[in-house]
Design a protein around this motif. Structure first.
Motif, PDB file in Angstrom:
ATOM      1  N   LEU A  84      -2.423  -0.481 -32.578  1.00  0.00           N
ATOM      2  CA  LEU A  84      -2.998   0.728 -33.148  1.00  0.00           C
ATOM      3  C   LEU A  84      -4.088   0.343 -34.144  1.00  0.00           C
ATOM      4  O   LEU A  84      -3.986  -0.672 -34.840  1.00  0.00           O
ATOM      5  CB  LEU A  84      -1.921   1.548 -33.852  1.00  0.00           C
ATOM      6  N   ILE A  85      -5.121   1.150 -34.199  1.00  0.00           N
ATOM      7  CA  ILE A  85      -6.253   0.892 -35.095  1.00  0.00           C
ATOM      8  C   ILE A  85      -6.262   1.960 -36.174  1.00  0.00           C
ATOM      9  O   ILE A  85      -6.208   3.158 -35.889  1.00  0.00           O
ATOM     10  CB  ILE A  85      -7.591   0.907 -34.317  1.00  0.00           C
ATOM     11  N   ARG A  91     -14.924   0.824 -37.861  1.00  0.00           N
ATOM     12  CA  ARG A  91     -16.238   0.172 -37.909  1.00  0.00           C
ATOM     13  C   ARG A  91     -16.132  -1.268 -37.399  1.00  0.00           C
ATOM     14  O   ARG A  91     -16.938  -1.718 -36.575  1.00  0.00           O
ATOM     15  CB  ARG A  91     -16.785   0.187 -39.343  1.00  0.00           C
ATOM     16  N   GLU A  92     -15.118  -1.981 -37.897  1.00  0.00           N
ATOM     17  CA  GLU A  92     -14.949  -3.369 -37.455  1.00  0.00           C
ATOM     18  C   GLU A  92     -14.558  -3.429 -35.985  1.00  0.00           C
ATOM     19  O   GLU A  92     -15.004  -4.319 -35.246  1.00  0.00           O
ATOM     20  CB  GLU A  92     -13.885  -4.065 -38.302  1.00  0.00           C
ATOM     21  N   LEU A  97     -15.715  -4.863 -30.395  1.00  0.00           N
ATOM     22  CA  LEU A  97     -15.874  -4.482 -28.988  1.00  0.00           C
ATOM     23  C   LEU A  97     -17.255  -4.850 -28.468  1.00  0.00           C
ATOM     24  O   LEU A  97     -17.400  -5.284 -27.315  1.00  0.00           O
ATOM     25  CB  LEU A  97     -15.625  -2.984 -28.829  1.00  0.00           C
ATOM     26  N   ARG A  98     -18.265  -4.686 -29.278  1.00  0.00           N
ATOM     27  CA  ARG A  98     -19.620  -5.064 -28.836  1.00  0.00           C
ATOM     28  C   ARG A  98     -19.688  -6.557 -28.520  1.00  0.00           C
ATOM     29  O   ARG A  98     -20.304  -6.973 -27.527  1.00  0.00           O
ATOM     30  CB  ARG A  98     -20.650  -4.700 -29.915  1.00  0.00           C
ATOM     31  N   THR A  99     -19.036  -7.358 -29.344  1.00  0.00           N
ATOM     32  CA  THR A  99     -18.995  -8.798 -29.095  1.00  0.00           C
ATOM     33  C   THR A  99     -18.276  -9.108 -27.788  1.00  0.00           C
ATOM     34  O   THR A  99     -18.728  -9.922 -26.978  1.00  0.00           O
ATOM     35  CB  THR A  99     -18.299  -9.521 -30.263  1.00  0.00           C
ATOM     36  N   ILE A 100     -17.141  -8.454 -27.580  1.00  0.00           N
ATOM     37  CA  ILE A 100     -16.339  -8.684 -26.376  1.00  0.00           C
ATOM     38  C   ILE A 100     -17.113  -8.293 -25.127  1.00  0.00           C
ATOM     39  O   ILE A 100     -17.152  -9.036 -24.135  1.00  0.00           O
ATOM     40  CB  ILE A 100     -15.019  -7.875 -26.482  1.00  0.00           C
ATOM     41  N   ILE A 101     -17.736  -7.122 -25.161  1.00  0.00           N
ATOM     42  CA  ILE A 101     -18.478  -6.650 -23.990  1.00  0.00           C
ATOM     43  C   ILE A 101     -19.680  -7.546 -23.718  1.00  0.00           C
ATOM     44  O   ILE A 101     -19.947  -7.917 -22.564  1.00  0.00           O
ATOM     45  CB  ILE A 101     -18.917  -5.184 -24.210  1.00  0.00           C
ATOM     46  N   SER A 102     -20.396  -7.940 -24.767  1.00  0.00           N
ATOM     47  CA  SER A 102     -21.587  -8.787 -24.603  1.00  0.00           C
ATOM     48  C   SER A 102     -21.238 -10.164 -24.079  1.00  0.00           C
ATOM     49  O   SER A 102     -22.061 -10.815 -23.419  1.00  0.00           O
ATOM     50  CB  SER A 102     -22.326  -8.911 -25.944  1.00  0.00           C
ATOM     51  N   ILE A 115      -9.355   4.051 -29.240  1.00  0.00           N
ATOM     52  CA  ILE A 115     -10.157   2.888 -28.855  1.00  0.00           C
ATOM     53  C   ILE A 115     -10.602   3.002 -27.398  1.00  0.00           C
ATOM     54  O   ILE A 115     -11.716   2.590 -27.047  1.00  0.00           O
ATOM     55  CB  ILE A 115      -9.373   1.587 -29.108  1.00  0.00           C
ATOM     56  N   CYS A 116      -9.765   3.562 -26.526  1.00  0.00           N
ATOM     57  CA  CYS A 116     -10.221   3.835 -25.149  1.00  0.00           C
ATOM     58  C   CYS A 116     -11.446   4.733 -25.180  1.00  0.00           C
ATOM     59  O   CYS A 116     -12.439   4.488 -24.472  1.00  0.00           O
ATOM     60  CB  CYS A 116      -9.108   4.509 -24.350  1.00  0.00           C
TER      61      CYS A 116
END
Length: 865
Positions: A84-85, A91-92, A97-102, A115-116
């Motif tokens: 759970l977030i 923000r973090e 997620l941007r790092t993971i996707i990139s 988060i979904c």
């Protein structure tokens, strides 16, 4: 039960799907162990937001190198973001997620509904896997996950083969079809994942935040009707045996699941290598046994069609799995519910392979009647029936075999023989020879596990030789010789010679699967040129495979776009007390105190009709006697879990004609969508993105997650209209919610509800933990058990802070309190909401007068962020 319509004999059976084999990786060494032993994919956590925070875990900086390595080897990589977030972490989480996707990760495994939403907002095509923490147990749950943008669903471990079949049948005939993943091996949580609040209740370490304290592996005493039940050496009442689905692999394949998952991100690289290798070989064998028409060049084992059942688990496989890690192994819930088998209750830690019982102790030598092989160097432990104490163990120095007996010698002084007795059990816990073999499987630089490629060659005299190679993932490369083919006067390039040259793929990630020769005429080409072509094929394929996945990523999107518009908290209404009761006597006590909103959660939903009638009769009396239009509203709660075959329960609940319903899962959200509904804590609403999603489903109110501390709860409320929420401020925390029935397992000889005699109807049962607290055990209509914390907890000290930010609906919950206790507690909380007493006064008052042992509870616990 598989309800699919039987096919006519002349129809063609559907092609079997080969499930992905998914292995855990807590670090680089484990990742390599998985790859070199045949995993199709690995899953791993980063240093935040994953359900195994005690693992070493990878960092964001590791991602590009790790994904390049995995993809070069034809293996996918999934990141676990399965916690759970909290509001201040959004923000973090977005940056994460941007790092993971990139980085080209193949998918992310997610628990949090918000988060979904965020992932799909950031990227329209990045794959989302719905974690088992989402507690999906039905086709409707799969449909819900698809509506969130998920691409795969990890089913709850509690689903049987028949239930998986039924879910597949139902989703195939709807618009909700998604690939399904199931756990096939490893430790079993006794509680439904995503529904375990034990660590939170007992120590402030939430399982929904990756900090499971493993309270299920501890000892408990069973108290029935106030008396301790004598259970002998069975003390680990909530510790399941480990799951081993090896025996039912063919049946799992036939259900059509897309992925088989091995548990173990906290385990060693040897464990990962061992279990992955066993399941890789067994899965290929199972596929072959189900596919007698496999092509001749297939790498799969060939099937003898004269033998009806080719698939069998070997003794070596069984031994290897027990040596990897074992608390005892079973098929879990795959074959259905068997409460006598799931939990043997004799130990809750690793044992390994059972060697036998001590039959003689003499001259520092120990004789055992062997049940399994043993050799010098093996490590053993002696089990005297008290695994909670320090146990004797050590490495065997010498073994002397005498028939079925073995005389074991140990190093001088290594064992305290006075603590070992005839009749003690001996377990082999270590096999250095096996560990050495396993390490060799992933040590070194050269690939050990190879994947098949197909090569076809073309050419004729005067042209270059052209070779086209395809891998199992669909990558295609083409290379051509730098010199033309010439006519061969002797030793032409036959298919056999060409195959031999292109098959020299040692020390590469590939082996030659199919080879096809389309060359015209008798031609020749130097061996050196053929070798160069082969090397180019390997280099080009590796380069192509290692390129990162390119997912779409919206640079302008932000989590802020999804935040709800919060309203002015100053316009909130007066504080309102909501009371949840669990029997009719408590209901009568609540009504006598003039409670205007009451929730009922009864074991038997058939009793809801009487509860509703009691409330309606009470309302009529109030209107008649006092001429007041104020009336009590009654909501009733279905069981927390809904599985295939239990569809009768929800109509039974609705038939009581209550004013509204407490919804706990996705089936209930759909079934009661036209009714007044309250979203309960089990929906795990921990941030405003999740809250907004559920409020858009027209829920009257939503209950904040029990994982939030006071600061996180305030953050949640401030980022949403505060009137959305109700906050539970008094309760016995529902710690374990589980398919395992303690009543059946330890108060009967039955396996399930069909033959247990329903001891849950006859006995009041508690579980006493190691510090003497007696936790309350209750069953529901689905025969699932909930263990409620024996110590009630309160958030009374924070009520005024919550009122100040606009919260007006406060819930108190009862479990086994007497009507007098219900009355007293309601009166104190009413005084609290009216400002007549402080939270600390309430806490001290109840503790002194009612002896409930109330604590300050989860609202004050430190943030784990």
């Amino acid at each position: 039960m598989n309800t699919a319509a039987p096919q006519a004999p002349e129809q063609t059976q559907p092609t079997l799907q080969r499930p992905e084999l998914l292995a855990p990786a807590g670090n680089w060494e484990c990742a390599k162990a998985a790859v070199e032993n045949g995993a199709d994919a690995i899953y791993f956590g980063l240093d935040r937001f994953n359900a195994r925070m005690r693992a070493e875990n990878f960092t964001e900086a590791d991602l590009p190198e790790l994904m390049e390595y995995l993809h070069r080897r034809g293996v996918k990589g999934y990141v676990t973001l399965n916690t759970l977030i909290f509001p201040q972490e959004l923000r973090e989480a977005e940056k994460y997620l941007r790092t993971i996707i990139s980085a080209g990760v193949d998918a992310v495994i997610v628990q949090d509904i918000g988060i979904c939403r965020l992932i799909r907002h950031l990227s329209p095509d990045f794959p989302i896997h719905a974690s088992t923490q989402m507690t999906i147990t039905s086709a409707v749950g799969v449909e819900f996950a698809k509506s969130l943008g998920c691409n795969l669903v990890v089913l709850a471990r509690e689903c049987s083969l028949n239930q998986i079949d039924r879910i597949q049948y139902q989703i195939a005939r709807s618009d909700a079809s998604l690939p399904l993943e199931v756990f096939v091996h490893g430790a079993l949580c006794v509680a439904y994942s995503g529904q375990c609040l034990t660590s939170e209740a007992l120590g402030g370490r939430s399982a929904n935040r990756g900090e499971c304290a493993q309270a299920c592996r501890m000892t408990y005493e069973l108290i029935a009707d106030g008396n301790e039940v004598e259970l002998g050496d069975r003390k680990y009442l909530l510790s399941p045996q480990d799951l081993a689905g090896l025996e039912v692999l063919p049946e799992l394949v036939k259900t059509g699941v897309s992925s088989l998952k091995i548990e173990g991100r906290l385990k060693t690289a040897e464990y990962v290598a061992n279990v992955t290798r066993v399941y890789r070989q067994a899965l290929d064998r199972a596929i072959a046994s189900l596919s007698p028409e496999a092509p001749a060049d297939s790498s799969l084992p060939k099937v003898d069609e004269t033998k009806p059942n080719q698939y069998q688990v070997t003794n070596e496989e069984h031994y290897n799995l027990e040596m990897a890690f074992s608390r005892g192994i079973s098929t879990g819930w795959f074959k259905g519910i068997n409460n006598q088998e799931l939990v043997h209750a004799r130990f809750g830690k690793k044992r390994g392979v059972y060697l036998g019982e001590v039959t003689r102790i003499r001259n520092e030598q120990i004789t055992v009647q062997l049940q399994a092989p043993v050799k010098p160097g093996d490590g053993v432990v002696f089990d005297c029936g008290h695994p909670e104490t320090k146990e004797e163990g050590g490495r065997i120095y010498a073994v002397e075999h005498r028939g079925e007996d073995a005389i074991l010698s140990f190093g001088r002084g290594n064992l305290n023989l006075r603590r070992i007795h005839v009749g003690d059990k001996i377990w082999k816990t270590s096999d250095p020879e096996l560990d050495k073999q396993l390490r060799q499987s992933f040590n070194g630089e050269n690939p050990q596990f190879q994947r098949g490629i197909d090569i076809e060659v073309y050419g004729e005299v005067g042209q270059g030789l052209r070779a086209i190679a395809r891998d199992e993932l669909g990558h295609v490369v083409q290379v051509q010789s730098e010199m033309p083919l010439v006519e061969a006067h002797s030793k032409p390039l036959t298919t056999e010679r060409l195959r031999s040259q292109f098959n020299r793929l040692g020390n590469t990630p590939f082996y030659l699967n199919y080879f096809t020769n389309h060359i015209s005429g008798n031609v020749m080409l130097p061996v050196s040129e053929l070798n160069r072509l082969r090397r180019n094929i390997v280099e080009n394929l590796e380069k192509l495979r290692s390129q990162p996945k390119r997912w779409q990523l919206n640079s302008n999107a932000s989590y802020k776009d999804l935040l709800p518009i919060s309203s002015d908290s100053s316009i909130s209404s007066s504080p309102h007390l909501i009371v949840l009761v669990r029997n009719l006597k408590q209901l009568q006590a609540a009504l006598s105190e003039g409670i205007e909103t009451v929730y009922c959660e009864f074991e038997d939903p058939r009793n809801y009709r009487e509860a509703v009638q009691i409330v309606r009769h009470y309302n009529l009396n109030i209107k008649t006697q006092k001429n007041q239009d104020i009336k009590t509203t009654i909501y009733v709660a279905p069981p927390r879990i809904t599985k295939p075959g239990e569809n009768y329960i929800l109509p039974q609940v609705r038939s009581c004609d209550a004013d509204g319903y407490i919804v706990r899962n996705y089936d209930q959200l759909k079934f009661f969508s036209a009714d007044k509904c309250i979203g309960d804590f089990s929906l795990n609403i921990a941030n405003p993105l999740t809250a907004d999603y559920f409020k858009k489903l027209e829920l009257e109110r939503i209950t904040a997650s029990y994982d939030l501390n006071i600061n996180q709860l305030e953050d949640l409320v401030k980022n949403c209209p505060p009137q959305w929420f109700e906050v539970t401020i008094h309760q016995h925390m529902p710690m374990f919610h589980m398919e395992h029935c303690v009543f059946c397992a330890f108060l009967s000889n039955g396996t399930d509800y069909t033959n247990c005699g329903r001891p849950c109807d006859k006995h009041e049962v508690k579980l006493r933990d190691r510090v003497g607290t007696e936790h309350i055990l209750q069953a529901d209509a689905g025969c699932r058990n909930t263990v409620f914390n024996g110590t009630a907890q309160t958030g009374a000290e924070y009520v005024q802070r919550l009122i100040a930010i606009g919260v007006s609906d406060f819930r108190i919950e009862f479990v086994n309190e007497t009507p007098n206790q219900v009355t007293q507690i309601i009166q104190r909380y009413r005084q609290l909401l009216q400002g007549e007493i402080t939270g600390s006064q309430l806490w001290r008052d109840l503790k002194l007068q009612s002896q409930l042992g109330v604590t300050r509870g989860s609202l004050e616990k430190n943030s784990l962020s």
